[in-house]
Design an enzyme around this catalytic site. Structure first.
Site, mmCIF file in Angstrom:
data_model
loop_
_atom_site.group_PDB
_atom_site.id
_atom_site.type_symbol
_atom_site.label_atom_id
_atom_site.label_comp_id
_atom_site.label_asym_id
_atom_site.label_seq_id
_atom_site.Cartn_x
_atom_site.Cartn_y
_atom_site.Cartn_z
ATOM 1 C CG ASP A 90 -13.522 -7.047 2.383
ATOM 2 O OD1 ASP A 90 -13.249 -6.295 3.338
ATOM 3 O OD2 ASP A 90 -14.058 -6.649 1.330
ATOM 4 C CE1 TYR B 75 -3.460 -2.687 0.709
ATOM 5 C CE2 TYR B 75 -4.624 -0.642 1.179
ATOM 6 C CZ TYR B 75 -4.647 -1.992 0.892
ATOM 7 O OH TYR B 75 -5.838 -2.637 0.790
ATOM 8 C CG ASP C 158 -2.187 -20.032 -1.253
ATOM 9 O OD1 ASP C 158 -1.552 -20.112 -0.175
ATOM 10 O OD2 ASP C 158 -1.866 -20.696 -2.263
ATOM 11 C CG ASP D 51 -8.037 -4.806 1.704
ATOM 12 O OD1 ASP D 51 -8.946 -4.319 2.398
ATOM 13 O OD2 ASP D 51 -8.009 -4.738 0.452
HETATM 14 C C1 IPM Z 1 -10.324 -1.309 4.128
HETATM 15 C C2 IPM Z 1 -10.607 -0.669 2.804
HETATM 16 C C3 IPM Z 1 -9.475 0.271 2.451
HETATM 17 C C4 IPM Z 1 -8.211 -0.568 2.312
HETATM 18 C C5 IPM Z 1 -9.697 1.114 1.189
HETATM 19 C C6 IPM Z 1 -10.979 1.928 1.277
HETATM 20 C C7 IPM Z 1 -8.531 2.012 0.895
HETATM 21 O O1 IPM Z 1 -10.801 -1.656 1.830
HETATM 22 O O2 IPM Z 1 -10.199 -0.576 5.129
HETATM 23 O O3 IPM Z 1 -10.242 -2.542 4.195
HETATM 24 O O4 IPM Z 1 -7.950 -1.158 1.269
HETATM 25 O O5 IPM Z 1 -7.450 -0.611 3.293
HETATM 26 MG MG MG Z 2 -10.822 -3.653 2.613
#
Ligand code: IPM
Ligand code: MG
Length: 350
Positions: free
Chosen positions: A248, A136, A220, A244
């Site tokens: 999710d 990042y 993975d 990240d």
């Molecule tokens: C998160 C989001 C952010 C990230 C984006 C909005 C930049 O997806 O907080 O997980 O990728 O860190």
């Molecule tokens: Mg995210």
């Protein structure tokens, strides 16, 4: 001095932060609360997603609670002025290198997950994502034209020993207060940064945390294990990009992104940054139907980790649990309460 700085941001951000604010005012009226512009809203008003004033106020507060940033409205804005760039600048500027993302399944919502109840019931995972390094932030990063036509794009994944160590220490410490297990995820089979990650975590474990159970897992495989048998995990420790993605994925085990908070922590004594894991949800913004629980539970984490009120955090957590037990549901979890009514349901249980 501001105790809690609210950065409502974009989309449903202002709607859910409003409920978190009402809860904070009821639970801890002594807290000094302030608000600042951030994200697309700040870009519209000031030409940048994060002003010097907002960053300064964030660093001077005891805790920062963010709503959400971004949306299709700012898709055409230059990358360095996009709402997301403001979020990365805020994380880096506050130095919040460890992102705690709990994925836990509230009992009454076990059927809301797309996975079977017996797989997710009682789930309680803490993902610790490195937040201010890795791909990042690595340089060089650019897109260049190639002489023969076409382009070449470069991003850089980069980690130092110190960066890996400080976030790993937080993961090990957290594990001690939980089920005492850390699963460290990287791709040491293909990436040098993954090799270093594994080496540093192994050394730190030997030196400072031999009592904690440590397991290494390729990222993975971790993605697969998360849906196959998620309850094998206690604390997952991983880098910025894998964190990240895995967070999710983990959120869907719990039956709702609308419920999951997060905390980003830096060095001891510096303010933490608290935010719902969900995004700005432009499709439902302004309709008053967003679930405020992720924002309210982010306040719970702020009370626990920055505001030194674990007693109030416990009360708030219990109140959310009781509201859910009694059937309080916004549309995302199968109900029909509005954002404000869900806030009321939590307030009623306090
Ligand atoms: C998160 C989001 C952010 C990230 C984006 C909005 C930049 O997806 O907080 O997980 O990728 O860190
Ligand atoms: Mg995210």
């Amino acid at each position: 001095m501001t105790d809690l700085l609210l950065l409502p941001g974009d989309g449903i951000g202002p709607e859910v932060t409003r409920e978190a604010r009402r809860v904070a005012e009821a639970l801890a009226p002594e807290l000094k609360i302030a608000e600042g512009p951030f994200g697309g809203a700040s870009y519209d008003a000031h030409g940048v997603p994060l002003t010097d004033e907002t960053l300064g106020a964030a660093k001077a507060a005891r805790a920062v609670l963010m709503g959400a940033v971004g949306g299709p409205k700012w898709a055409g804005v230059p990358r360095d002025k996009r709402p997301e760039a403001g979020l990365l600048a805020l994380r880096a500027g506050m130095g919040v290198f460890a992102n705690l993302r709990p994925a836990l399944c509230f009992q009454p919502l076990a059927d809301a997950s797309t996975l079977k109840r017996e797989v997710v019931e009682g789930l309680d995972i803490m993902i610790v994502r490195e937040l201010t390094g890795g791909i990042y932030f690595g340089s060089p990063r650019f897109i260049e034209e190639l002489p023969g036509g076409g382009k070449r794009a470069v991003d850089t994944q980069v980690y130092t020993t110190a960066e890996i160590e400080r976030v790993s220490r937080i993961a090990f410490e957290l594990a001690r207060g939980r089920r005492n297990k850390v699963t460290s995820c990287e791709k040491s089979n293909v990436m040098d940064s993954g090799l270093l990650w594994r080496e540093v975590v192994t050394d730190l474990h030997k030196r400072e945390f031999p009592d904690v159970q440590l397991e290494h897992m390729l990222a993975d495989n971790a993605a697969m294990q998360l849906v196959k048998n998620p309850r094998q995990f206690d604390v997952i420790l991983t880098d910025n990009l894998f964190g990240d993605i895995l967070s999710d994925e983990a959120s869907q085990l719990t039956g709702g992104l609308g419920l999951l908070p997060s905390a980003a922590l830096g060095a001891a004594g510096t303010p933490g940054l608290y935010e719902p894991i969900h995004g700005s949800a432009p499709d439902i913004a302004g309709r008053g139907i967003a679930n405020p629980l992720a924002a309210i539970l982010s306040l719970e984490m702020a009370l626990r980790w920055s505001l030194e009120r674990p007693d109030l955090a416990d009360r708030l957590y219990a109140a959310v649990g009781r509201a859910l037990d009694k059937g309080a549901r916004t549309p995302d979890i199968g109900g029909s309460l509005t954002t404000a009514q869900m806030g009321d349901a939590v307030l009623a249980e306090l």
